[in-house]
Design a protein around this motif. Structure first.
Motif, PDB file in Angstrom:
ATOM      1  N   TYR A 189       0.831  -1.211   0.000  1.00 19.15           N
ATOM      2  CA  TYR A 189       0.000   0.000   0.000  1.00 19.15           C
ATOM      3  C   TYR A 189       0.861   1.255   0.000  1.00 19.15           C
ATOM      4  CZ  TYR A 189      -3.328   3.462   1.960  1.00 19.15           C
ATOM      5  OH  TYR A 189      -4.103   4.570   2.197  1.00 19.15           O
ATOM      6  N   THR A 190       1.936   1.226   0.817  1.00 16.96           N
ATOM      7  CA  THR A 190       2.817   2.391   0.921  1.00 16.96           C
ATOM      8  C   THR A 190       4.220   2.032   0.453  1.00 16.96           C
ATOM      9  OG1 THR A 190       3.550   1.902   3.179  1.00 16.96           O
ATOM     10  CG2 THR A 190       1.502   3.200   2.917  1.00 16.96           C
ATOM     11  N   LEU A 191       5.027   3.050   0.240  1.00 20.41           N
ATOM     12  CA  LEU A 191       6.414   2.835  -0.153  1.00 20.41           C
ATOM     13  C   LEU A 191       7.209   2.212   0.990  1.00 20.41           C
ATOM     14  CD1 LEU A 191       6.915   6.235  -2.006  1.00 20.41           C
ATOM     15  CD2 LEU A 191       6.580   3.990  -3.060  1.00 20.41           C
ATOM     16  N   GLU A 192       6.875   2.597   2.220  1.00 19.63           N
ATOM     17  CA  GLU A 192       7.521   1.990   3.387  1.00 19.63           C
ATOM     18  C   GLU A 192       7.225   0.494   3.436  1.00 19.63           C
ATOM     19  OE1 GLU A 192       7.502   2.666   8.224  1.00 19.63           O
ATOM     20  OE2 GLU A 192       5.610   2.699   7.116  1.00 19.63           O
ATOM     21  N   GLU A 193       5.967   0.121   3.258  1.00 18.67           N
ATOM     22  CA  GLU A 193       5.609  -1.296   3.272  1.00 18.67           C
ATOM     23  C   GLU A 193       6.328  -2.039   2.157  1.00 18.67           C
ATOM     24  OE1 GLU A 193       1.687  -4.265   3.088  1.00 18.67           O
ATOM     25  OE2 GLU A 193       1.498  -2.170   2.462  1.00 18.67           O
ATOM     26  N   THR A 194       6.470  -1.408   1.015  1.00 17.43           N
ATOM     27  CA  THR A 194       7.185  -2.020  -0.117  1.00 17.43           C
ATOM     28  C   THR A 194       8.595  -2.411   0.291  1.00 17.43           C
ATOM     29  OG1 THR A 194       5.910  -0.643  -1.656  1.00 17.43           O
ATOM     30  CG2 THR A 194       7.926  -1.651  -2.495  1.00 17.43           C
ATOM     31  N   ALA A 195       9.299  -1.478   0.933  1.00 20.89           N
ATOM     32  CA  ALA A 195      10.673  -1.747   1.362  1.00 20.89           C
ATOM     33  C   ALA A 195      10.716  -2.854   2.417  1.00 20.89           C
ATOM     34  CB  ALA A 195      11.303  -0.463   1.900  1.00 20.89           C
ATOM     35  N   HIS A 196       9.806  -2.822   3.396  1.00 20.21           N
ATOM     36  CA  HIS A 196       9.781  -3.847   4.448  1.00 20.21           C
ATOM     37  C   HIS A 196       9.524  -5.232   3.863  1.00 20.21           C
ATOM     38  CE1 HIS A 196      10.023  -1.867   8.457  1.00 20.21           C
ATOM     39  NE2 HIS A 196       9.713  -0.780   7.752  1.00 20.21           N
ATOM     40  N   LEU A 197       8.571  -5.329   2.938  1.00 17.99           N
ATOM     41  CA  LEU A 197       8.282  -6.622   2.315  1.00 17.99           C
ATOM     42  C   LEU A 197       9.512  -7.156   1.584  1.00 17.99           C
ATOM     43  CD1 LEU A 197       4.715  -5.934   0.838  1.00 17.99           C
ATOM     44  CD2 LEU A 197       5.263  -7.525   2.698  1.00 17.99           C
ATOM     45  N   ALA A 198      10.194  -6.259   0.852  1.00 18.44           N
ATOM     46  CA  ALA A 198      11.360  -6.689   0.076  1.00 18.44           C
ATOM     47  C   ALA A 198      12.470  -7.204   0.985  1.00 18.44           C
ATOM     48  CB  ALA A 198      11.869  -5.529  -0.784  1.00 18.44           C
ATOM     49  N   VAL A 199      12.730  -6.510   2.089  1.00 20.76           N
ATOM     50  CA  VAL A 199      13.793  -6.928   3.003  1.00 20.76           C
ATOM     51  C   VAL A 199      13.412  -8.220   3.725  1.00 20.76           C
ATOM     52  CG1 VAL A 199      15.108  -6.279   5.064  1.00 20.76           C
ATOM     53  CG2 VAL A 199      14.696  -4.592   3.254  1.00 20.76           C
ATOM     54  N   ASP A 200      12.138  -8.342   4.130  1.00 24.72           N
ATOM     55  CA  ASP A 200      11.685  -9.604   4.743  1.00 24.72           C
ATOM     56  C   ASP A 200      11.917 -10.779   3.795  1.00 24.72           C
ATOM     57  OD1 ASP A 200      10.906  -8.391   7.081  1.00 24.72           O
ATOM     58  OD2 ASP A 200       8.765  -8.347   6.596  1.00 24.72           O
ATOM     59  N   LEU A 201      11.542 -10.610   2.532  1.00 23.48           N
ATOM     60  CA  LEU A 201      11.710 -11.686   1.547  1.00 23.48           C
ATOM     61  C   LEU A 201      13.188 -11.991   1.321  1.00 23.48           C
ATOM     62  CD1 LEU A 201       8.952 -10.522  -0.949  1.00 23.48           C
ATOM     63  CD2 LEU A 201       8.946 -12.697   0.310  1.00 23.48           C
ATOM     64  N   LEU A 202      14.005 -10.955   1.284  1.00 23.67           N
ATOM     65  CA  LEU A 202      15.444 -11.151   1.114  1.00 23.67           C
ATOM     66  C   LEU A 202      16.024 -11.965   2.269  1.00 23.67           C
ATOM     67  CD1 LEU A 202      18.019 -10.397  -0.531  1.00 23.67           C
ATOM     68  CD2 LEU A 202      18.233  -8.403   0.969  1.00 23.67           C
ATOM     69  N   ASN A 203      15.498 -11.725   3.458  1.00 23.85           N
ATOM     70  CA  ASN A 203      15.992 -12.429   4.647  1.00 23.85           C
ATOM     71  C   ASN A 203      15.310 -13.771   4.872  1.00 23.85           C
ATOM     72  OD1 ASN A 203      17.739 -10.306   5.197  1.00 23.85           O
ATOM     73  ND2 ASN A 203      16.243  -9.235   6.474  1.00 23.85           N
ATOM     74  N   GLY A 204      14.471 -14.182   3.924  1.00 21.76           N
ATOM     75  CA  GLY A 204      13.825 -15.480   4.029  1.00 21.76           C
ATOM     76  C   GLY A 204      12.697 -15.522   5.024  1.00 21.76           C
ATOM     77  N   GLN A 205      12.149 -14.373   5.383  1.00 23.29           N
ATOM     78  CA  GLN A 205      11.073 -14.306   6.363  1.00 23.29           C
ATOM     79  C   GLN A 205       9.724 -14.179   5.667  1.00 23.29           C
ATOM     80  OE1 GLN A 205      12.101 -10.917   8.740  1.00 23.29           O
ATOM     81  NE2 GLN A 205      13.936 -11.871   9.601  1.00 23.29           N
ATOM     82  N   GLN A 206       8.675 -14.660   6.322  1.00 23.75           N
ATOM     83  CA  GLN A 206       7.329 -14.499   5.803  1.00 23.75           C
ATOM     84  C   GLN A 206       6.918 -13.040   5.990  1.00 23.75           C
ATOM     85  OE1 GLN A 206       5.519 -16.657   4.128  1.00 23.75           O
ATOM     86  NE2 GLN A 206       3.838 -15.221   3.872  1.00 23.75           N
ATOM     87  N   PRO A 207       6.544 -12.341   4.909  1.00 29.79           N
ATOM     88  CA  PRO A 207       6.179 -10.927   5.035  1.00 29.79           C
ATOM     89  C   PRO A 207       4.990 -10.736   5.961  1.00 29.79           C
ATOM     90  CG  PRO A 207       6.541 -11.508   2.746  1.00 29.79           C
ATOM     91  CD  PRO A 207       6.514 -12.800   3.522  1.00 29.79           C
ATOM     92  N   THR A 208       5.087  -9.711   6.801  1.00 26.19           N
ATOM     93  CA  THR A 208       4.005  -9.373   7.715  1.00 26.19           C
ATOM     94  C   THR A 208       3.732  -7.884   7.628  1.00 26.19           C
ATOM     95  OG1 THR A 208       5.595  -9.009   9.512  1.00 26.19           O
ATOM     96  CG2 THR A 208       4.637 -11.223   9.315  1.00 26.19           C
ATOM     97  N   ALA A 209       2.671  -7.460   8.286  1.00 28.74           N
ATOM     98  CA  ALA A 209       2.367  -6.027   8.330  1.00 28.74           C
ATOM     99  C   ALA A 209       3.505  -5.295   9.037  1.00 28.74           C
ATOM    100  CB  ALA A 209       1.050  -5.794   9.062  1.00 28.74           C
TER     101      ALA A 209
END
Length: 764
Positions: A189-209
């Motif tokens: 939804y937001t640019l901040e969420e975009t960055a958090h999702l990308a870093v979570d995925l990079l670290n092998g974590q399940q994306p969360t809010a």
């Protein structure tokens, strides 16, 4: 153009950008185009050309990017890493890339698309090619896609392509609030969420809010304090803020005008980078004048509850924007307190600890001024909304199965892969962009690009008396050169005057026309006295159609008759029946048809045609064939589409095709418009006119107004094809010296591959 550089960075005025982009693509270079004001038709055409050549066109209006870890244009310094970005390329890429940096990730390539790539006319060409490239880049583990609001059909095709990616993808369509993810395809939804999702995925974590503790200050707002006022230098940050406020408060507001992304019920979100605020002044990332004034005004409004601002760091921005804003912020807060109100100011800093402005220092300066500094723009907006009692509710998204698609990921051509390892650039435009490249491990060749003087645009073709009022007060003929009487005119010019008198119906035969002219009943006036220029004798009468050229740099217009073709023509003194009939055809058919065609298209940018034609050998005096054909290429489709008789269309197109010198007169009017623009300079010795009438040569000087400086005209000497012709030489005459003064000899002639070796002034 930096022969070995695989990427050209173009940052020149938009009206000149399209030809330079095409030159770079034809030279096999990728293009990063910072320039805006390129038509969407040119953007679509050039992106298609780039795709066909296996190249990438980033932009136009591409504000930032990263190529092989090297920042481009208004970019931040971020660490290299395994997240690749492709998308709309202003503060949206900056916000996502810097937030990724703050979260411990990194970006090696951020491919900008410009803001219109997902419009229907462009069809997402750059975004799709960029996604394909990043998908097949083994160093990229997560792809981030950022888009301004897309056309539905383009959005659908992009989503289908993303579903075929071989690695996780995070996508944000600005303005949309998704309620779910798909497997491997996560929607933010937001640019901040975009960055958090990308870093979570990079670290092998399940994306969360996004889990965050908002730094909401403990303030008590006075009764009536309810509105958020937001003043942004970053347009996308303003759009994101307006979207979040609109969605949270249920305003259902449409975007406003004059840079107002949101302006409803007292809530105000302004993009101070909009053209309405930058006319005649630098961008707000450089100049805080407008923002300080608006913050002061907002502080005086008793309904203002919170002020939102951004501080964008990186190359090309203010060295110390926090220090520039801090005194105004302190005064706004102090004045509000004196009126019995607390007025919080909330800010986001777009930048990293690697930026030249010193992120920590900027944060400290703002905080010492009393500002609440947030980690992201979305967080700052959430704080502002919480302050007025409307906290943002986070949406928990389920991950659904990936939708089926029959799209397959295309193969990447080798020419496109070279973009991933680029370290050598040619910089066409803003020199500081080259400096940023050099400071970050790249090599940049600076191309010293300069525009042709003036910005001439062909607007219309009109009867002379409709734009030159002097024609409406008696019999008048305009002529080339300084003032002259009929008896001192050389034979071809007198012959042209007689032809004009016959054309206007002032006489029935040549003898009567000559007698009329010798009597003094017809006023003779230099073309230059009424913003007109003409070839050879320059003879112009009331009902001859004139080309109308506007110099958009200086806001003035100039006029010239149209080229009459070859053979027996008025400019050489011919005045027989066939000449008069041809003049009438130009008045009744050629002029009106071209006028109608020009009214049904964008104004014709003359400099663009000039740039193309020089490369094809034109010098705009004896040789105009390339420019004339380029003019025909521009005009023919519009002429064909006109709702007029087919025989008129055919006749006009045939005449333009047959008349190799047609563009000469367009060039003359363009040169006249530029030189008349220089007449606005009240001091100095800039020559604004050079012309001959067969008796005298005359010049006018900007600092001397309308005064003429004259001397005897010479008889040209030079190589002629037949010795017999030497006995028939006449003294020089004509208004074409004007365009030699500006373009023809000084700029174009010696650069023309096809220049005529028989020109009379071959010594220049």
């Amino acid at each position: 153009m930096g022969k070995d550089a695989p990427l050209a960075l173009i940052s020149i005025p938009g009206v000149y950008a399209a030809p330079e982009i095409e030159r770079a693509l034809d030279a096999g270079k990728h293009v990063f185009c910072f320039s805006d004001n390129v038509s969407i038709e040119d953007e679509a055409r050039l992106k298609k050309l780039a795709h066909e050549k296996g190249l990438l066109l980033m932009g136009p209006d591409c504000g930032t990017g990263v190529a092989n870890g090297i920042p481009l244009a208004f970019a931040n310094r971020t660490r290299r890493g395994e997240i690749g970005i492709v998308g709309a390329s202003g503060t949206e890429i900056q916000e996502v890339a810097t937030t990724i940096h703050k979260l411990g990730g990194g970006v090696t390539n951020a491919i900008g698309t410009g803001g219109r790539d997902l419009k229907a006319a462009v069809d997402g060409t750059t975004l799709k090619d960029g996604v394909t490239l990043l998908d097949q880049d083994s160093s990229v583990k997560v792809i981030v896609v950022i888009s301004k609001p897309p056309a539905k059909e383009v959005r659908d095709s992009v989503m289908d392509l993303l579903r075929t990616a071989h690695k996780p993808v995070v996508v944000v369509f600005m303005g949309e609030r998704p309620d779910h993810h798909e497997e491997g395809l996560y929607q933010a939804y937001t640019l901040e969420e975009t960055a958090h999702l990308a870093v979570d995925l990079l670290n092998g974590q399940q994306p969360t809010a996004v889990a965050e503790e908002l730094p909401v200050p403990d303030v008590k707002l006075a009764e009536g304090q309810k509105n958020i006022k937001a003043y942004y230098s970053g347009g996308t940050l303003a759009y994101e803020a307006a979207t979040m406020i609109n969605d949270t408060l249920g305003l259902n507001a449409e975007s406003g005008v004059d840079g107002a992304i949101l302006n409803q019920d007292g809530y105000e979100v302004l993009d101070l980078g909009d053209d309405v605020y930058t006319q005649g002044r630098p961008h707000p990332m450089i100049d805080a004048t407008v923002r300080k004034r608006m913050m002061t005004d907002a502080g005086q409004d008793p309904e203002t509850a919170v002020i939102l601002i951004d501080d964008v760091l990186g190359y090309g921005t203010h060295d110390d924007m926090a220090g520039e804003l801090a005194p105004t912020i302190k005064k706004v807060m102090t004045d509000a307190k004196a009126q019995g109100r607390e007025l919080p100011v909330v800010a986001t800093i777009v930048g990293t600890n690697l930026d030249i402005q010193d992120y920590a220092g900027q944060k400290k300066t703002l905080e010492e001024a009393g500002v609440v500094v947030c980690q992201s723009n979305a967080q700052a907006v959430k704080v502002a909304l919480a302050l007025i009692g409307h906290p943002v509710e986070e949406v928990v998204k389920d991950v659904e199965p990936k939708k089926a698609t029959n799209v397959t990921m295309p193969e990447v051509p080798e020419s496109l892969r070279k973009l991933l390892t680029v370290d050598h650039f040619v910089n066409i435009g803003v020199e500081s962009f080259a400096k940023a490249i050099d400071e970050n491990g790249g090599r940049a060749v600076q191309f010293d690009w300069q525009p042709i003087a003036g910005s001439p645009f062909l607007l219309d073709v009109v009867p002379a008396h409709t734009v030159i009022d002097e024609f409406n007060h008696g019999k008048l003929l305009l002529h080339a050169g300084p003032p002259i009487t009929f008896d001192k005119m050389i034979d071809p010019v007198q012959g042209a005057c007689i032809g004009a008198a016959l054309f206007e119906g002032w006489a029935d035969n040549e003898d009567d026309a000559r007698q009329l002219l010798e009597s003094g009943e017809v006023q003779l006036m230099p073309c230059h006295h009424v913003n007109v220029v003409g070839p050879m004798g320059g003879i112009t009468s009331a009902h001859m159609p004139l080309l109308v050229v506007e110099n958009q740099t200086d806001g003035n217009r100039a006029y010239c008759t149209m080229n009459k073709g070859i053979g027996a023509v008025l400019r050489f003194g011919a005045n027989g029946p066939e000449v008069i009939e041809h003049l009438k055809w130009m008045r009744d058919v050629l002029g009106p048809v071209l006028s109608l065609a020009l009214q049904n298209r964008e104004p014709l940018n003359v400099n663009v045609l000039v740039t193309k034609a020089i490369a094809m050998g034109d010098e705009f005096h004896q040789r105009n064939i390339a420019a004339s054909l380029a003019f025909l290429k521009e005009m023919a489709p519009t002429i064909v589409g006109l709702d007029i008789e087919e025989d008129k269309k055919q006749a006009v197109i045939q005449f333009l095709a047959d008349t190799d010198q047609f563009f000469l007169n367009v060039m003359m009017a363009s040169a006249k418009s530029a030189m008349d623009g220089a007449r606005q300079i009240q001091e100095g010795t800039i020559v604004t006119a050079m012309c001959r009438n067969g008796h005298e040569f005359g010049i006018r000087i900007a600092g001397m107004g309308d005064e003429w400086f004259t001397g005897p005209v010479n008889t040209p000497k030079g190589a002629l094809l037949l010795r017999l012709l030497r006995r028939r030489r006449l003294p020089g005459h004509g208004g074409q010296c004007d365009h030699r003064n500006l373009w023809g000899r000084g700029l174009c002639h010696d650069r023309s591959a096809g220049r005529d070796p028989f020109c009379w002034n071959r010594g220049l």
